[in-house]
Scaffold this motif. Sequence first.
Motif, PDB file in Angstrom:
ATOM      1  N   PRO A 248       0.817  -1.218   0.000  1.00 26.10           N
ATOM      2  CA  PRO A 248       0.000   0.000   0.000  1.00 26.10           C
ATOM      3  C   PRO A 248       0.846   1.261   0.000  1.00 26.10           C
ATOM      4  N   GLY A 249       2.163   1.110   0.104  1.00 26.38           N
ATOM      5  CA  GLY A 249       3.045   2.273   0.237  1.00 26.38           C
ATOM      6  C   GLY A 249       3.863   2.577  -0.997  1.00 26.38           C
ATOM      7  N   VAL A 250       3.296   2.379  -2.193  1.00 23.53           N
ATOM      8  CA  VAL A 250       4.053   2.603  -3.434  1.00 23.53           C
ATOM      9  C   VAL A 250       4.563   4.038  -3.530  1.00 23.53           C
ATOM     10  N   ALA A 251       3.730   5.021  -3.233  1.00 23.76           N
ATOM     11  CA  ALA A 251       4.131   6.424  -3.391  1.00 23.76           C
ATOM     12  C   ALA A 251       5.304   6.761  -2.475  1.00 23.76           C
ATOM     13  N   GLU A 252       5.221   6.343  -1.214  1.00 24.93           N
ATOM     14  CA  GLU A 252       6.302   6.618  -0.270  1.00 24.93           C
ATOM     15  C   GLU A 252       7.586   5.908  -0.687  1.00 24.93           C
ATOM     16  N   LEU A 253       7.442   4.654  -1.134  1.00 22.03           N
ATOM     17  CA  LEU A 253       8.614   3.893  -1.549  1.00 22.03           C
ATOM     18  C   LEU A 253       9.255   4.526  -2.776  1.00 22.03           C
ATOM     19  N   SER A 254       8.449   4.985  -3.709  1.00 20.79           N
ATOM     20  CA  SER A 254       8.972   5.627  -4.912  1.00 20.79           C
ATOM     21  C   SER A 254       9.802   6.855  -4.558  1.00 20.79           C
ATOM     22  N   ARG A 255       9.303   7.682  -3.653  1.00 24.18           N
ATOM     23  CA  ARG A 255      10.049   8.883  -3.255  1.00 24.18           C
ATOM     24  C   ARG A 255      11.360   8.506  -2.568  1.00 24.18           C
ATOM     25  N   ALA A 256      11.303   7.525  -1.675  1.00 25.79           N
ATOM     26  CA  ALA A 256      12.505   7.131  -0.934  1.00 25.79           C
ATOM     27  C   ALA A 256      13.573   6.562  -1.849  1.00 25.79           C
ATOM     28  N   LEU A 257      13.166   5.717  -2.795  1.00 24.65           N
ATOM     29  CA  LEU A 257      14.139   5.077  -3.681  1.00 24.65           C
ATOM     30  C   LEU A 257      14.651   6.044  -4.741  1.00 24.65           C
ATOM     31  N   ALA A 258      13.812   6.997  -5.164  1.00 27.89           N
ATOM     32  CA  ALA A 258      14.269   8.017  -6.103  1.00 27.89           C
ATOM     33  C   ALA A 258      15.346   8.877  -5.458  1.00 27.89           C
ATOM     34  N   ALA A 259      15.173   9.179  -4.171  1.00 29.61           N
ATOM     35  CA  ALA A 259      16.178   9.975  -3.458  1.00 29.61           C
ATOM     36  C   ALA A 259      17.503   9.236  -3.369  1.00 29.61           C
ATOM     37  N   ARG A 260      17.451   7.911  -3.352  1.00 27.90           N
ATOM     38  CA  ARG A 260      18.675   7.102  -3.302  1.00 27.90           C
ATOM     39  C   ARG A 260      19.163   6.722  -4.699  1.00 27.90           C
ATOM     40  N   ARG A 261      18.481   7.216  -5.740  1.00 26.15           N
ATOM     41  CA  ARG A 261      18.813   6.927  -7.133  1.00 26.15           C
ATOM     42  C   ARG A 261      18.776   5.427  -7.434  1.00 26.15           C
ATOM     43  N   MET A 262      17.785   4.753  -6.836  1.00 26.68           N
ATOM     44  CA  MET A 262      17.630   3.313  -7.043  1.00 26.68           C
ATOM     45  C   MET A 262      16.515   2.994  -8.029  1.00 26.68           C
ATOM     46  N   VAL A 263      15.795   3.999  -8.493  1.00 25.91           N
ATOM     47  CA  VAL A 263      14.773   3.796  -9.510  1.00 25.91           C
ATOM     48  C   VAL A 263      15.031   4.781 -10.638  1.00 25.91           C
ATOM     49  N   GLU A 264      14.490   4.471 -11.811  1.00 29.11           N
ATOM     50  CA  GLU A 264      14.724   5.322 -12.973  1.00 29.11           C
ATOM     51  C   GLU A 264      13.414   5.873 -13.500  1.00 29.11           C
ATOM     52  N   GLU A 265      12.802   5.169 -14.414  1.00 30.56           N
ATOM     53  CA  GLU A 265      11.605   5.659 -15.083  1.00 30.56           C
ATOM     54  C   GLU A 265      10.381   5.546 -14.178  1.00 30.56           C
ATOM     55  N   ALA A 266       9.584   6.603 -14.104  1.00 30.55           N
ATOM     56  CA  ALA A 266       8.383   6.608 -13.269  1.00 30.55           C
ATOM     57  C   ALA A 266       7.222   5.965 -14.036  1.00 30.55           C
ATOM     58  N   ILE A 267       6.587   4.978 -13.414  1.00 26.68           N
ATOM     59  CA  ILE A 267       5.391   4.340 -13.960  1.00 26.68           C
ATOM     60  C   ILE A 267       4.292   4.507 -12.913  1.00 26.68           C
ATOM     61  N   GLU A 268       3.176   5.047 -13.296  1.00 27.00           N
ATOM     62  CA  GLU A 268       2.134   5.368 -12.321  1.00 27.00           C
ATOM     63  C   GLU A 268       1.693   4.128 -11.552  1.00 27.00           C
ATOM     64  N   GLY A 269       1.736   4.225 -10.225  1.00 27.52           N
ATOM     65  CA  GLY A 269       1.287   3.142  -9.368  1.00 27.52           C
ATOM     66  C   GLY A 269       2.244   1.970  -9.264  1.00 27.52           C
ATOM     67  N   VAL A 270       3.436   2.082  -9.854  1.00 27.49           N
ATOM     68  CA  VAL A 270       4.392   0.981  -9.870  1.00 27.49           C
ATOM     69  C   VAL A 270       5.799   1.533  -9.618  1.00 27.49           C
ATOM     70  N   VAL A 271       6.573   0.820  -8.816  1.00 25.39           N
ATOM     71  CA  VAL A 271       7.984   1.144  -8.619  1.00 25.39           C
ATOM     72  C   VAL A 271       8.797  -0.007  -9.188  1.00 25.39           C
TER      73      VAL A 271
END
Length: 292
Positions: A248-271
Amino acid sequence: MRRGLDHVVHLVRDLDAAGEVYDLLGFTVGARNRHPWGTENRIIQTPGFFIELLQVVEPEKIPPATETAFSFGAFNQGFLETNGEGLSMLALEGRDPAAEKASFDAAGFGGFDLFEFARNARRPDGQEVEVGFCLAFARDPAGPDVGLFTCTQSRPENFWSADLQRHSNQVTAMAGVVLVADVPAQHQAFLETVTGTPVRRALAEWFVGETPRGNVDVMSRGLFTERYGVPAPGGEGLRLAAVRFTTPGVAELSRALAARRMVEEAIEGVVVVPPRAALGATLVFEQATAAA
């Protein structure tokens, strides 16, 4: 008999470094465990499913494979040499190893002896317990770079832990695994045999099997990259590419991992955590629904 997903093996070169990566992803990572054949592991659990982080630590102890003996250690050692780090094996839940072996043999995907073993494990409270497993192996001649087997536990009460299933990323379940192949239809019969469930065409290059615990998707490499925005594992045969989770925490996880440069392309509702950040694996986090 329909078989749910039991676990995947994520083969790595440094078990402690892998534990740190999964910790950054918000998972609770278990203690280090030792196998008698030269490998060690750490476990990440969700209800009924786990990721086995695996390292080859004593290659001199690994037994060679024979015509009828599938060597877990030798397979992963060879995988590391050929493919590097990544998702090397998929296990389905086992209930009757002898019957599962007979099914694989009859379909032309078996021929291997059952493999039974026990090891010590450390629970979160520090207590040392024994866990036991019996494995029935299957092999796809057109997919030598993925190992599949059923896993039957003899002491499940010693293995599963509610404490190890609490994760700061709020992951509630595993949604499925994704395999890739140049010709997905070529592996349909094999996947139906090992899962015990129909694997049906969803699109021209995408087949899906719905197991009692998680889906098995097999798609072309091009479709995988188009769908998840990351490179698919190389090679020509079948490969295990990704594990999908729900939270249920996709949005929070996306922000946290983006700050650590662990994710690249943003896909709505998916990390999507790409192989470069997850030691050769792709890890997908999807928004949990009310029914999940």
